[in-house]
Design a protein around this motif. Structure first.
Motif, mmCIF file in Angstrom:
data_model
loop_
_atom_site.group_PDB
_atom_site.id
_atom_site.type_symbol
_atom_site.label_atom_id
_atom_site.label_comp_id
_atom_site.label_asym_id
_atom_site.label_seq_id
_atom_site.Cartn_x
_atom_site.Cartn_y
_atom_site.Cartn_z
ATOM 1 N N LEU A 15 0.787 -1.237 0.000
ATOM 2 C CA LEU A 15 0.000 0.000 0.000
ATOM 3 C C LEU A 15 0.819 1.286 0.000
ATOM 4 N N PRO A 16 1.934 1.383 0.733
ATOM 5 C CA PRO A 16 2.651 2.662 0.770
ATOM 6 C C PRO A 16 3.179 3.156 -0.579
ATOM 7 N N VAL A 17 3.289 2.305 -1.570
ATOM 8 C CA VAL A 17 3.818 2.742 -2.864
ATOM 9 C C VAL A 17 2.724 3.175 -3.832
ATOM 10 N N LEU A 18 1.466 3.054 -3.432
ATOM 11 C CA LEU A 18 0.357 3.390 -4.327
ATOM 12 C C LEU A 18 0.087 4.888 -4.362
ATOM 13 N N SER A 19 -0.445 5.325 -5.494
ATOM 14 C CA SER A 19 -0.935 6.703 -5.587
ATOM 15 C C SER A 19 -2.176 6.815 -4.715
ATOM 16 N N GLU A 20 -2.588 8.028 -4.435
ATOM 17 C CA GLU A 20 -3.786 8.234 -3.623
ATOM 18 C C GLU A 20 -5.022 7.630 -4.295
ATOM 19 N N VAL A 21 -5.105 7.749 -5.604
ATOM 20 C CA VAL A 21 -6.236 7.193 -6.355
ATOM 21 C C VAL A 21 -6.246 5.669 -6.232
ATOM 22 N N ASP A 22 -5.099 5.041 -6.427
ATOM 23 C CA ASP A 22 -5.024 3.579 -6.340
ATOM 24 C C ASP A 22 -5.271 3.100 -4.911
ATOM 25 N N LEU A 23 -4.789 3.843 -3.940
ATOM 26 C CA LEU A 23 -5.020 3.495 -2.541
ATOM 27 C C LEU A 23 -6.511 3.563 -2.222
ATOM 28 N N ASP A 24 -7.176 4.622 -2.665
ATOM 29 C CA ASP A 24 -8.627 4.738 -2.468
ATOM 30 C C ASP A 24 -9.359 3.555 -3.099
ATOM 31 N N ARG A 25 -8.932 3.164 -4.299
ATOM 32 C CA ARG A 25 -9.569 2.051 -5.000
ATOM 33 C C ARG A 25 -9.369 0.744 -4.231
ATOM 34 N N GLU A 26 -8.155 0.459 -3.809
ATOM 35 C CA GLU A 26 -7.873 -0.783 -3.089
ATOM 36 C C GLU A 26 -8.673 -0.876 -1.790
ATOM 37 N N VAL A 56 -21.635 -8.413 3.462
ATOM 38 C CA VAL A 56 -20.774 -8.169 4.617
ATOM 39 C C VAL A 56 -20.433 -6.687 4.709
ATOM 40 N N GLU A 57 -20.670 -6.106 5.885
ATOM 41 C CA GLU A 57 -20.225 -4.738 6.135
ATOM 42 C C GLU A 57 -18.819 -4.825 6.725
ATOM 43 N N ALA A 58 -17.823 -4.634 5.879
ATOM 44 C CA ALA A 58 -16.424 -4.728 6.322
ATOM 45 C C ALA A 58 -16.034 -3.431 7.013
ATOM 46 N N LYS A 59 -16.025 -3.468 8.345
ATOM 47 C CA LYS A 59 -15.708 -2.282 9.147
ATOM 48 C C LYS A 59 -14.246 -2.250 9.566
ATOM 49 N N ASP A 60 -13.576 -3.395 9.434
ATOM 50 C CA ASP A 60 -12.213 -3.531 9.949
ATOM 51 C C ASP A 60 -11.283 -3.935 8.814
ATOM 52 N N PHE A 61 -10.024 -3.519 8.927
ATOM 53 C CA PHE A 61 -9.069 -3.679 7.836
ATOM 54 C C PHE A 61 -7.752 -4.245 8.333
ATOM 55 N N ALA A 62 -7.135 -5.071 7.506
ATOM 56 C CA ALA A 62 -5.784 -5.582 7.754
ATOM 57 C C ALA A 62 -4.949 -5.305 6.509
ATOM 58 N N SER A 63 -3.848 -4.603 6.674
ATOM 59 C CA SER A 63 -2.989 -4.256 5.539
ATOM 60 C C SER A 63 -2.209 -5.463 5.051
ATOM 61 N N PRO A 64 -2.160 -5.668 3.740
ATOM 62 C CA PRO A 64 -1.288 -6.713 3.229
ATOM 63 C C PRO A 64 0.154 -6.459 3.673
ATOM 64 N N TYR A 65 0.798 -7.482 4.131
ATOM 65 C CA TYR A 65 2.194 -7.437 4.592
ATOM 66 C C TYR A 65 2.391 -6.530 5.814
ATOM 67 N N GLY A 66 1.315 -5.963 6.328
ATOM 68 C CA GLY A 66 1.433 -5.017 7.430
ATOM 69 C C GLY A 66 1.987 -3.675 6.994
ATOM 70 N N ASP A 67 2.058 -3.444 5.676
ATOM 71 C CA ASP A 67 2.649 -2.215 5.134
ATOM 72 C C ASP A 67 1.731 -1.018 5.341
ATOM 73 N N VAL A 68 2.226 -0.032 6.054
ATOM 74 C CA VAL A 68 1.491 1.215 6.241
ATOM 75 C C VAL A 68 2.461 2.383 6.275
ATOM 76 N N ASN A 69 1.936 3.537 5.980
ATOM 77 C CA ASN A 69 2.632 4.795 6.196
ATOM 78 C C ASN A 69 1.563 5.812 6.571
ATOM 79 N N GLU A 70 1.938 7.062 6.693
ATOM 80 C CA GLU A 70 0.977 8.083 7.130
ATOM 81 C C GLU A 70 -0.210 8.198 6.172
#
Length: 175
Positions: free
Chosen positions: A26-37, A51-65
């Motif tokens: 996720l950290p390497v995606l553009s804002e548009v692609d991040l919104d889409r994912e 299903v109302e998916a209220k909770d999220f898990a990042s692939p690989y645990g990858d996050v940034n601000e």
């Protein structure tokens, strides 16, 4: 998992969270692609399985601000891959800690994690990525899984879905 397996989980009242559309870093995606994912993952689960998916898990645990800002906009919580326990006085709903089950994880390790959680009054989240005999790092064999589940059952701890735990915990921490 295939659609029928997911439908069975839904029918059995299991909690289902979102995990993106294509499992990118996720950290390497553009804002548009991040919104889409993040958004399309939620929409797919809602439209396909109700299903109302209220909770999220990042692939690989990858996050940034930027990723965390978008997760907070769209989801109630974020489960990461950082090992640890979740304590009421320091709980971070967007940084839920886990114990990752690896191919090397033994039933004895699971027992020790449970004991630690019980003694320290913390919330233990176990993450099983896959169960098979392939031997991948983030997998458990059916035999080891059986031993781990047996250890959990013998411990007599309350086992609840991620959603049920959050519903109980959030009022306790004023959220």
């Amino acid at each position: 998992m295939n659609d029928d397996q997911i439908k069975q989980l839904v029918a059995d009242n299991h909690h289902i969270g979102a995990h993106t559309v294509s499992h990118p870093h996720l950290p390497v995606l553009s804002e548009v692609d991040l919104d889409r994912e993040l958004g399309e993952s939620q929409k797919y689960l809602q439209n396909k399985f109700g299903v109302e998916a209220k909770d999220f898990a990042s692939p690989y645990g990858d996050v940034n601000e930027q990723v965390m800002r978008k997760v907070i906009e769209k989801y109630r919580s974020h489960r990461n891959v950082l090992a640890g326990y979740n304590y009421q006085d320091t709980f971070d709903i967007y940084g839920v800690k886990v114990q990752n089950i690896l191919v090397t994880t033994t039933a004895e390790e699971v027992k020790a994690w449970i004991k630690n959680a019980q003694e320290n009054k913390s919330w233990l989240v176990l993450v099983y990525h896959q169960i098979d005999d392939k031997g991948d790092t983030y997998s458990a064999t059916p035999k080891s899984f059986e031993g781990q589940i047996d250890a959990i059952a013998k411990s007599k701890i309350d086992v609840v879905s991620f959603d049920k735990a959050l519903v109980e915990l959030l009022p306790q921490i004023g959220k």
